[in-house]
Design a protein around this motif. Structure first.
Motif, mmCIF file in Angstrom:
data_model
loop_
_atom_site.group_PDB
_atom_site.id
_atom_site.type_symbol
_atom_site.label_atom_id
_atom_site.label_comp_id
_atom_site.label_asym_id
_atom_site.label_seq_id
_atom_site.Cartn_x
_atom_site.Cartn_y
_atom_site.Cartn_z
ATOM 1 N N ILE A 1 0.697 -1.135 0.120
ATOM 2 C CA ILE A 1 -0.135 0.003 -0.021
ATOM 3 C C ILE A 1 0.838 1.151 0.081
ATOM 4 O O ILE A 1 1.572 1.637 1.062
ATOM 5 N N LEU A 2 0.751 1.880 -0.852
ATOM 6 C CA LEU A 2 1.591 3.185 -1.091
ATOM 7 C C LEU A 2 0.442 4.489 -1.356
ATOM 8 O O LEU A 2 -0.542 4.437 -2.342
ATOM 9 N N ARG A 3 0.112 5.106 -0.343
ATOM 10 C CA ARG A 3 -0.762 6.219 -0.421
ATOM 11 C C ARG A 3 -0.140 7.725 -0.490
ATOM 12 O O ARG A 3 1.015 8.128 -0.101
ATOM 13 N N LEU A 4 -0.770 8.186 -1.428
ATOM 14 C CA LEU A 4 -0.284 9.648 -1.885
ATOM 15 C C LEU A 4 -1.567 10.480 -2.044
ATOM 16 O O LEU A 4 -2.200 10.426 -2.716
ATOM 17 N N GLY A 5 -1.630 11.269 -0.946
ATOM 18 C CA GLY A 5 -2.905 12.094 -0.684
ATOM 19 C C GLY A 5 -4.238 11.067 -0.766
ATOM 20 O O GLY A 5 -4.016 10.492 0.107
ATOM 21 N N THR A 6 -5.103 11.564 -1.590
ATOM 22 C CA THR A 6 -6.393 10.597 -1.482
ATOM 23 C C THR A 6 -6.202 9.369 -2.398
ATOM 24 O O THR A 6 -7.186 8.830 -2.268
ATOM 25 N N SER A 7 -5.173 9.166 -2.989
ATOM 26 C CA SER A 7 -4.959 8.035 -3.933
ATOM 27 C C SER A 7 -4.259 6.935 -3.126
ATOM 28 O O SER A 7 -3.235 7.393 -2.405
ATOM 29 N N VAL A 8 -4.701 5.788 -3.153
ATOM 30 C CA VAL A 8 -4.162 4.533 -2.460
ATOM 31 C C VAL A 8 -3.920 3.656 -3.174
ATOM 32 O O VAL A 8 -4.679 2.816 -3.821
ATOM 33 N N PHE A 9 -2.567 3.666 -3.562
ATOM 34 C CA PHE A 9 -2.007 2.668 -4.732
ATOM 35 C C PHE A 9 -2.048 1.341 -3.916
ATOM 36 O O PHE A 9 -1.281 1.123 -2.882
ATOM 37 N N VAL A 10 -2.507 0.132 -4.512
ATOM 38 C CA VAL A 10 -2.475 -1.230 -3.869
ATOM 39 C C VAL A 10 -1.697 -2.242 -4.961
ATOM 40 O O VAL A 10 -2.269 -2.504 -6.114
ATOM 41 N N GLY A 11 -0.456 -2.635 -4.624
ATOM 42 C CA GLY A 11 0.099 -3.602 -5.423
ATOM 43 C C GLY A 11 -0.798 -5.274 -5.515
ATOM 44 O O GLY A 11 -1.133 -5.604 -4.479
ATOM 45 N N CYS A 12 -0.836 -5.466 -6.693
ATOM 46 C CA CYS A 12 -1.410 -6.764 -6.861
ATOM 47 C C CYS A 12 -0.387 -7.769 -7.057
ATOM 48 O O CYS A 12 0.412 -8.100 -7.715
ATOM 49 N N SER A 13 0.190 -8.158 -5.611
ATOM 50 C CA SER A 13 1.236 -9.098 -5.555
ATOM 51 C C SER A 13 0.668 -10.619 -5.208
ATOM 52 O O SER A 13 -0.366 -10.762 -4.927
ATOM 53 N N GLY A 14 1.754 -11.453 -4.802
ATOM 54 C CA GLY A 14 1.467 -12.662 -4.366
ATOM 55 C C GLY A 14 0.911 -12.430 -3.053
ATOM 56 O O GLY A 14 0.335 -13.582 -2.481
ATOM 57 N N ARG A 15 0.743 -11.518 -2.282
ATOM 58 C CA ARG A 15 0.302 -11.081 -0.987
ATOM 59 C C ARG A 15 -0.801 -10.593 -0.868
ATOM 60 O O ARG A 15 -1.699 -10.672 0.214
ATOM 61 N N SER A 16 -1.369 -9.842 -1.803
ATOM 62 C CA SER A 16 -2.687 -9.057 -1.833
ATOM 63 C C SER A 16 -3.536 -9.169 -2.710
ATOM 64 O O SER A 16 -3.124 -9.396 -4.152
ATOM 65 N N ASN A 17 -4.744 -9.916 -2.486
ATOM 66 C CA ASN A 17 -5.767 -10.497 -3.617
ATOM 67 C C ASN A 17 -6.665 -9.554 -3.878
ATOM 68 O O ASN A 17 -7.060 -8.386 -2.950
ATOM 69 N N GLU A 18 -7.600 -9.752 -4.725
ATOM 70 C CA GLU A 18 -8.535 -9.027 -5.214
ATOM 71 C C GLU A 18 -9.698 -8.639 -4.282
ATOM 72 O O GLU A 18 -10.142 -7.684 -4.307
ATOM 73 N N THR A 19 -9.826 -9.687 -3.389
ATOM 74 C CA THR A 19 -11.004 -9.549 -2.291
ATOM 75 C C THR A 19 -10.454 -8.531 -1.519
ATOM 76 O O THR A 19 -11.381 -7.689 -0.872
ATOM 77 N N GLY A 20 -9.288 -8.713 -0.978
ATOM 78 C CA GLY A 20 -8.561 -7.917 0.188
ATOM 79 C C GLY A 20 -8.786 -6.166 -0.230
ATOM 80 O O GLY A 20 -9.114 -5.653 0.275
ATOM 81 N N ILE A 21 -8.293 -6.193 -1.843
ATOM 82 C CA ILE A 21 -8.258 -4.902 -2.432
ATOM 83 C C ILE A 21 -9.715 -4.363 -2.366
ATOM 84 O O ILE A 21 -10.022 -3.323 -2.003
ATOM 85 N N GLY A 22 -10.586 -5.284 -2.864
ATOM 86 C CA GLY A 22 -12.054 -4.785 -2.857
ATOM 87 C C GLY A 22 -12.671 -4.184 -1.409
ATOM 88 O O GLY A 22 -13.259 -3.293 -1.120
ATOM 89 N N GLN A 23 -12.269 -5.077 -0.379
ATOM 90 C CA GLN A 23 -12.615 -4.770 1.031
ATOM 91 C C GLN A 23 -11.990 -3.452 1.492
ATOM 92 O O GLN A 23 -12.815 -2.416 2.217
ATOM 93 N N LEU A 24 -10.631 -3.057 0.941
ATOM 94 C CA LEU A 24 -10.029 -1.834 1.542
ATOM 95 C C LEU A 24 -11.029 -0.873 0.604
ATOM 96 O O LEU A 24 -10.930 0.145 1.231
ATOM 97 N N THR A 25 -11.217 -0.882 -0.526
ATOM 98 C CA THR A 25 -12.010 0.019 -1.600
ATOM 99 C C THR A 25 -13.081 0.330 -0.730
ATOM 100 O O THR A 25 -13.509 1.737 -0.559
ATOM 101 N N SER A 26 -14.103 -0.356 -0.151
ATOM 102 C CA SER A 26 -15.180 -0.395 0.564
ATOM 103 C C SER A 26 -15.218 0.722 1.768
ATOM 104 O O SER A 26 -15.709 1.407 2.161
ATOM 105 N N ALA A 27 -13.916 0.104 2.532
ATOM 106 C CA ALA A 27 -13.712 0.604 3.882
ATOM 107 C C ALA A 27 -13.271 2.187 3.683
ATOM 108 O O ALA A 27 -13.719 3.018 4.717
ATOM 109 N N LEU A 28 -12.466 2.598 2.446
ATOM 110 C CA LEU A 28 -11.843 3.752 2.453
ATOM 111 C C LEU A 28 -13.071 4.869 1.636
ATOM 112 O O LEU A 28 -12.580 6.056 1.736
ATOM 113 N N ALA A 29 -13.910 4.236 1.049
ATOM 114 C CA ALA A 29 -14.638 4.943 0.308
ATOM 115 C C ALA A 29 -15.446 6.158 0.979
ATOM 116 O O ALA A 29 -15.521 7.439 0.531
ATOM 117 N N PRO A 30 -15.870 5.971 1.797
ATOM 118 C CA PRO A 30 -16.773 6.932 2.765
ATOM 119 C C PRO A 30 -15.829 8.244 2.989
ATOM 120 O O PRO A 30 -16.245 9.247 3.354
#
Ligand code: CIR
Length: 258
Positions: A116-145
Motif C-alpha cells: 500500500i502506497l498512499r499519496l494524498g487521497t490516492s491509495v495505490f495497492v500492489g497486486c502481488s502474491g500477498r494481496s488479492n482482489e478480495t482484500g483490495i475490494g474490502q479496502l476500497t469499500s472501507a475507505l470510500a466513505p
C-alpha cells in the motif's frame, strides 16, 4: 504528534518467510541492534515510538507495516497474505483501537501493508502474491466513505509494491521500472534506482527526511543529487529476511498518548 508503531525483532527471525531470496543466516543480535538504531533514528526525526510487545513465536513480526494501514480517519487492520503472519494482527489492533476507529480485512481477503502506497487521497495497492482482489475490494469499500480512491497496480518480480516504488518527497517517487510501470502514478517526479541495485526502491519518508538503507550507495547518490535530505541506516540483517525500511514501522498522526 507523529507516532511510529514498531515491534522489536523476534528471536525466531531466522524462520522468516522468504519468497525471492535464498535463506541466509541472520544474526539475531545484529538484527536487534540495527532495528534499535532504526527506532532511534525515527525518534530523532520527531516520532514518538509506540513499541508493541515482542512476539517470540512470530518470525516476521518486526515487519509491522504489513499489519495495518493508518489514515487520519480510520485504521484498517490488514490480513497478511502469508498465513504464518496472520497472528501478528491482534496486538496491533489492540493498540490502534486507542487512536482510531478500526476496519478489518477479513478472509478470504488478504492485504499486506507493503503493498500500500498512499499519496494524498490516492491509495495505490500492489497486486502481488500477498494481496488479492478480495482484500483490495474490502479496502476500497472501507475507505470510500472518506473520499479515498484505491488504485490496483500490477507489480512483477518482487514481494510488494513498495519493493518497487516509494515516496521520497512531496511529489517525488523512487522507482524500479523493471517492477512497476510509472504510468500508474500520474504527474509526479521519478528518481530511478541504479540498475546495479534492483532492491533499492524502498525508502521511508519521515517529514522531509528520507530514511534509507546503507546497502544501496549508488541510488543513495542519486537521492542526494536531487537535493533530498537522506539519513542512512544499516538494515543488512533485516534485508536477509526480505525487509527494508518502510516495513519496520507504521507512522501516523494523533494527539498525545491514548
Ligand atoms: C515476509 O516475507 O513477509 C517477510 N519476510 C518480509 C516482509 C517485508 N515487509 C515489507 O516490506 N512490508
Amino acid at each position: 504528534m507523529r507516532f511510529a508503531l514498531t515491534r522489536a525483532v523476534s528471536p525466531a527471525i531466522g524462520d522468516c518467510e522468504l519468497t525471492y531470496l535464498p535463506r541466509a543466516e541472520i544474526s539475531y543480535e545484529l538484527a536487534r541492534a540495527q532495528h534499535r538504531a532504526y527506532e532511534l533514528l525515527l525518534a530523532d526525526l520527531g516520532c514518538q515510538l509506540l513499541a508493541l510487545p515482542v512476539e517470540p513465536e512470530l518470525p516476521d513480526s518486526v515487519f509491522v507495516e504489513d499489519t495495518a494501514l493508518v489514515l487520519d480517519e480510520i485504521a484498517v487492520i490488514l490480513r497478511p497474505g502469508a498465513v504464518s503472519r496472520q497472528p501478528e494482527t491482534p496486538s496491533v489492533a489492540h493498540v490502534l483501537a486507542g487512536y482510531r476507529e478500526l476496519a478489518v480485512i477479513g478472509g478470504p481477503g488478504t492485504l499486506d501493508g507493503g503493498d500500500i502506497l498512499r499519496l494524498g487521497t490516492s491509495v495505490f495497492v500492489g497486486c502481488s502474491g500477498r494481496s488479492n482482489e478480495t482484500g483490495i475490494g474490502q479496502l476500497t469499500s472501507a475507505l470510500a466513505p472518506f473520499g479515498y480512491c484505491v488504485v490496483p497496480v500490477p507489480v512483477s518480480a518482487c514481494l510488494h509494491l513498495k519493493s518497487a516504488v516509494t515516496q521520497v518527497g512531496p511529489d517525488t517517487l523512487l522507482i524500479n521500472r523493471q517492477r512497476v510501470d510509472p504510468a500508474h502514478f500520474g504527474a509526479v517526479r521519478f528518481v530511478d534506482v541504479d540498475r546495479s541495485e534492483p532492491q533499492a526502491a524502498n525508502a521511508l519518508l519521515v517529514y522531509d527526511t528520507v530514511v534509507y538503507p546503507a546497502s544501496h550507495p549508488r541510488t543513495l547518490e542519486r537521492l542526494v543529487a536531487q537535493g533530498l535530505t537522506v539519513r542512512t541506516v544499516d538494515v543488512s540483517e533485516l534485508e536477509k529476511a526480505e525487509g527494508a525500511v518502510t516495513c519496520c514501522s507504521v507512522l501516523f498522526e494523533a494527539e498525545g498518548a491514548a
